[in-house]
Motif scaffolding. Structure first.
Motif, PDB file in Angstrom:
ATOM      1  N   SER A 148      32.176 -51.004  27.519  1.00 21.91           N
ATOM      2  CA  SER A 148      33.190 -50.504  26.599  1.00 21.91           C
ATOM      3  C   SER A 148      33.580 -51.577  25.579  1.00 21.91           C
ATOM      4  O   SER A 148      33.677 -52.757  25.909  1.00 21.91           O
ATOM      5  CB  SER A 148      34.439 -50.076  27.374  1.00 21.91           C
ATOM      6  N   ALA A 150      36.318 -50.720  23.596  1.00 18.88           N
ATOM      7  CA  ALA A 150      37.581 -50.119  23.167  1.00 18.88           C
ATOM      8  C   ALA A 150      38.693 -51.147  22.977  1.00 18.88           C
ATOM      9  O   ALA A 150      39.444 -51.077  21.990  1.00 18.88           O
ATOM     10  CB  ALA A 150      38.014 -49.049  24.164  1.00 18.88           C
ATOM     11  N   GLU A 176      26.599 -44.725  21.865  1.00 19.19           N
ATOM     12  CA  GLU A 176      27.796 -44.433  22.660  1.00 19.19           C
ATOM     13  C   GLU A 176      28.965 -45.315  22.236  1.00 19.19           C
ATOM     14  O   GLU A 176      30.117 -44.862  22.168  1.00 19.19           O
ATOM     15  CB  GLU A 176      27.503 -44.620  24.141  1.00 19.19           C
ATOM     16  N   GLN A 177      28.681 -46.577  21.936  1.00 15.66           N
ATOM     17  CA  GLN A 177      29.750 -47.483  21.493  1.00 15.66           C
ATOM     18  C   GLN A 177      30.260 -47.097  20.109  1.00 15.66           C
ATOM     19  O   GLN A 177      31.461 -47.239  19.824  1.00 15.66           O
ATOM     20  CB  GLN A 177      29.251 -48.926  21.516  1.00 15.66           C
ATOM     21  N   GLU A 180      32.673 -44.375  20.707  1.00 17.77           N
ATOM     22  CA  GLU A 180      33.911 -44.928  21.262  1.00 17.77           C
ATOM     23  C   GLU A 180      34.772 -45.536  20.156  1.00 17.77           C
ATOM     24  O   GLU A 180      35.993 -45.307  20.096  1.00 17.77           O
ATOM     25  CB  GLU A 180      33.569 -45.982  22.316  1.00 17.77           C
TER      26      GLU A 180
END
Length: 304
Positions: A148, A150, A176-177, A180
């Motif tokens: 992650s 985030a 995917e990042q 995010e």
């Protein structure tokens, strides 16, 4: 073939938008300004020569410079060279930088916590002599490749809200990042390694950025597997053949191929050599045929 830059920099698909900032698709990467090899492994560049390269780049139409506070050698700092060469800055000049990695005065690498990102942003502000940064890319460390981002991206979003940063990007990320990050704040660019022979997942991310209207800014487009050390000693037969047919360098072919990957793809070739700068800028005018593009995109087994 002439190495002069395009006579009409406003030609079709020659610009793209980074948020509300319009830039020409061929920019400049500052990493090689500090030494013959980056990160103090080689001889330092002549200071006046590096300053002259920066000023010439702007004269040739560069309005997007990519840098980082960790681009320094024992005697040279890319940010400070940019400041010395170009301040007061042209109104249309966009300077992008990267945070999360850092280097201490000895050159040793370290990675910032979310709380330390403000200090890295302020370091770039001081060195560049600015009161805000046009674009900050969150450069993801290799160990976080599938993790992650985030917390770190959220910390940058807070600095954007505070007015220290105008736009945000991400670097060395997965699809995917990117998802995010976009759930936290707008992302105007993805800066990932990319070039001839890129794997399918990298090609898919480039296409996704185009669908989303996000700039894709490849690094190592010329160097390829040579990465920070520079271009590999051997180029595939297809690259050499196309370069020979056009009477240009293999670096120019690699840049021209990169720009043909989509109107949202920007190039940030870096050099400390005035002649290489002229050649890099000329690559924006190099027109490759569909057949040449296909040949370069699908190299044979000996060129992979």
């Amino acid at each position: 073939m002439s190495t002069s830059p395009p006579a009409n920099p406003g030609a079709e698909h020659s610009t793209w938008r980074l948020g509300d900032l319009t830039v020409r698709r061929v920019g400049f990467g500052a990493m090689r300004l500090t030494g013959t090899e980056p990160f103090d492994r080689g001889l330092p560049r002549d200071r006046d020569r590096s300053i002259a390269v920066l000023r010439r780049a702007v004269e040739l139409g560069v309005d997007h410079i990519d840098t980082a506070a960790y681009y320094f050698s024992s005697t040279r700092s890319a940010n400070e060279l940019i400041n010395r060469a170009l301040a007061p800055y042209p109104e249309d000049l966009v300077i992008s930088t990267k945070v999360w990695p850092g280097r201490d005065p000895s050159g040793a690498w370290w990675w910032a916590t979310p709380e330390q990102l403000r200090g890295q942003v302020e370091e770039n502000l001081r060195q560049l002599g600015r009161d805000h940064l046009d674009l900050v890319n969150l450069r993801v460390p290799p160990r976080q490749r599938n993790g992650s981002i985030a917390e770190h991206f959220g910390a940058l979003a807070e600095l954007r809200d505070a007015g220290l940063i105008r736009h945000l990007g991400v670097s060395h990320v997965t699809s995917e990042q990117l998802t995010e990050a976009r759930a936290i704040a707008p992302v105007v660019c993805v800066q990932n390694p990319y070039g001839i022979g890129a794997p399918s997942e990298d090609r898919a991310l480039l296409r996704r950025c185009g669908e989303l209207g996000i700039a894709f800014v490849p690094f190592f487009a010329i160097a390829g597997p040579g990465r920070e050390a520079g271009p590999a000693a051997e180029d595939g037969e297809a690259v050499r053949a196309v370069a020979h047919a056009h009477g240009v360098s293999v670096a120019q072919v690699r840049l021209a191929w990169t720009l043909r990957q989509g109107p949202h793809v920007l190039a940030i070739p870096g050099t400390g050599d005035p002649d290489h700068l002229e050649q890099n800028m000329a690559a924006g005018a190099l027109r490759l045929s569909e057949e040449e593009i296909a040949r370069l995109t699908s190299p044979g087994p000996d060129e992979a």
